[in-house]
Design an enzyme around this catalytic site. Structure first.
Site, short mmCIF file in Angstrom:
data_model
loop_
_atom_site.label_atom_id
_atom_site.label_comp_id
_atom_site.label_asym_id
_atom_site.label_seq_id
_atom_site.Cartn_x
_atom_site.Cartn_y
_atom_site.Cartn_z
N GLY A 153 -1.33 -11.84 -4.88
CA GLY A 153 -2.69 -11.61 -5.03
C GLY A 153 -2.75 -10.10 -4.52
O GLY A 153 -3.52 -9.36 -5.43
N ASP A 166 -4.07 -15.68 7.21
CA ASP A 166 -2.64 -15.99 6.74
C ASP A 166 -1.93 -16.73 7.75
O ASP A 166 -0.68 -17.66 7.52
CB ASP A 166 -1.65 -14.88 6.39
N ARG A 174 -5.85 -18.15 -9.08
CA ARG A 174 -6.69 -17.58 -8.07
C ARG A 174 -7.97 -16.46 -8.62
O ARG A 174 -7.78 -15.90 -9.75
CB ARG A 174 -5.89 -16.88 -7.05
N ARG A 215 0.90 -1.34 0.17
CA ARG A 215 -0.13 0.16 -0.02
C ARG A 215 0.87 1.32 0.05
O ARG A 215 0.55 2.26 -0.57
CB ARG A 215 -0.98 -0.10 1.22
C1 S3P Z 1 -4.18 -9.21 2.11
C2 S3P Z 1 -5.69 -9.56 2.52
C3 S3P Z 1 -5.92 -10.95 2.61
C4 S3P Z 1 -4.58 -11.77 2.92
C5 S3P Z 1 -3.32 -11.58 2.01
C6 S3P Z 1 -2.81 -9.84 2.12
C7 S3P Z 1 -3.89 -7.60 2.11
O1 S3P Z 1 -6.39 -11.31 1.38
O2 S3P Z 1 -4.79 -12.96 2.92
O3 S3P Z 1 -2.24 -12.14 2.41
O4 S3P Z 1 -3.10 -7.21 1.92
O5 S3P Z 1 -5.11 -6.62 1.58
P1 S3P Z 1 -7.82 -11.39 0.88
O6 S3P Z 1 -8.07 -9.70 0.86
O7 S3P Z 1 -8.09 -12.02 -0.19
O8 S3P Z 1 -8.63 -11.70 2.11
#
Ligand code: S3P
Length: 419
Positions: A86, A306, A114, A18
């Site tokens: 992700g 996590d 994913r 972020r």
């Molecule tokens: C994250 C949100 C979570 C987490 C990922 C990091 C983030 O995922 O599992 O490791 O930085 O916003 P989800 O938003 O898919 O729950």
């Protein structure tokens, strides 16, 4: 096994992503100190460079980002490669949805499998166009547009989806409101507020009121509680000693696993609490006690999503049966973490069963040994690395190098505190 000494926990992964993205959207130079240096963060930096942002690593480990506001981002000349990340994919989708060009986002085999429609749906409802090479997942092409405001009721509790919508609202200059089933990590909201954006959070609702720019700012990234918890888990399973973990982000939306360890009997001292870059932090001192089993349900899951692989490993040494439910999201992480956690616990001689949306682990103090298949998933590797270190070193990991995604120095730090 005894634990001793301390570990300097690397920068928080969620906050590092972020900080890079918000700095790229600001007009001016931001220095990010304590940023995580790992493959996932390199992915975000690479994607931003692909959009024309100057992101320059400094000798002191900090990163300088030179932004010129969101509308200075330019059409990429090549695919944007999100690697294994992700968070990179979903957060940047929010920005790309509001910019007047087409980008194609690609990733490795795990990331490509994913779900990405979860961001395409709300961003599409705002006016952006998405197309997928397959049914869902990457490669994914995004064509941005002049977006309209949105009120969105998320089906899954996902901070990435919430953040994508907030970033789209900010970039397009339109109001957005996100309702979640259970509150998720709120780093995007905190960081936007710190940089002058009007974002309000009330319970499960986050609202962005457009108008203010994002300010360029020098920031410090606190230590990652998702990394710290591996050492807390190690201490939990130790026969004695304690371990000190300094400067860990203590945001309540991230500390669920530490609270679960306390519930299981572990002693955790929360010392030197202070604010770092809009986030609470603490120095944790963790020492073993007799471990008892516990129950975790969906209301707690987002605060420890996590950390469930390593909590499952701790449960394998606790007295009684630990039951985790409401965690179906684990099936669409870097691997199917329900299947892999259970398969690997059994492979090393522990008792565990899959549930549709979680797992059951029956603890024991029997000797554990065997080979763990990580499926390339960093958190599976570290969870079982800790279990192996705590139980006599007879657990081997098929792909130890996959920890580079979030914690490149993990094995060295583990060897240092495990005696
Ligand atoms: C994250 C949100 C979570 C987490 C990922 C990091 C983030 O995922 O599992 O490791 O930085 O916003 P989800 O938003 O898919 O729950």
């Amino acid at each position: 096994m005894l634990v001793r000494g301390g570990v300097r926990i690397p920068g928080d992964k969620s906050i590092s992503h972020r900080a890079l993205i918000l700095s790229a959207l600001a007009d001016g130079q931001s220095r990010i100190r304590g940023i995580l240096n790992s493959a996932d963060i390199q992915s975000t930096a690479g994607v931003l460079r692909g959009l024309g942002v100057s992101v320059v690593a400094q000798d002191d480990g900090s990163i300088l980002v030179l932004g010129s506001g969101p509308h200075a981002l330019s059409a990429p000349i090549a695919d944007l490669d999100a690697g294994n990340s992700g968070t990179t994919t979903r957060l940047i989708s929010g920005v790309l949805a509001a910019l007047p060009f087409t980008s194609r986002v690609v990733g490795d085999a795990s990331l490509s499998a994913r779900p990405m429609r979860r961001v395409a749906k709300p961003l599409g409802a705002m006016g952006a166009s998405f197309s997928f090479d397959g049914d869902d997942g990457l490669p994914m092409s995004i064509t941005g547009a002049a977006l309209q405001g949105l009120t969105w009721f998320s089906e899954s509790a996902s901070a990435q989806v919430k953040s994508a919508i907030l970033l789209a609202g900010f970039t397009a200059g339109v109001p957005v409101e996100v309702h979640e089933p259970v509150p998720t990590r709120d780093h995007t909201e905190r960081m936007m507020r710190l940089r002058g954006v009007d974002v309000r959070s009330e319970g499960t609702v986050a609202t962005l009121i457009p108008g203010a720019p994002i300010a360029a700012l020098d920031v410090d990234v606190p230590g990652d509680p998702s990394s710290a918890v591996f050492f807390a888990a190690l201490a939990a399973m130790a026969t004695g000693g304690d371990v000190t973990l300094a400067g860990v982000c203590a945001n309540p939306s991230r500390t669920g696993a530490l609270r679960v360890l306390e519930r299981m009997g572990v002693r955790i001292g929360w010392e030197d609490m202070k604010d770092v870059g809009g986030e609470p932090t603490a120095t944790l001192v963790v020492a073993p006690r007799v471990l008892r089993a516990t129950t975790i349900d969906g209301s707690e899951v987002p605060s420890l999503i996590d950390e469930l692989p390593v909590l499952a490993c701790v449960a394998a040494r606790a007295d009684g049966e630990t039951r985790v439910t409401g965690a179906a999201e684990l099936r669409v992480k870097e691997s199917d973490r329900i299947a892999l956690v259970v398969r690997n616990l059994r492979a090393v001689g522990a008792e565990a069963e899959e549930l549709e949306d979680g797992f059951v682990v029956r603890g024991s103090d029997r000797p554990l040994a065997g080979r763990v298949e990580t499926g390339g998933d960093h958190r599976i590797a570290m969870a079982f690395g800790v279990l192996g270190a705590a139980t006599g070193g007879r657990i081997t990991i098929d792909d130890p190098n996959c920890v580079a995604v979030s914690y490149p120095n993990f094995w060295t730090d583990l060897a240092y505190v495990a005696d």
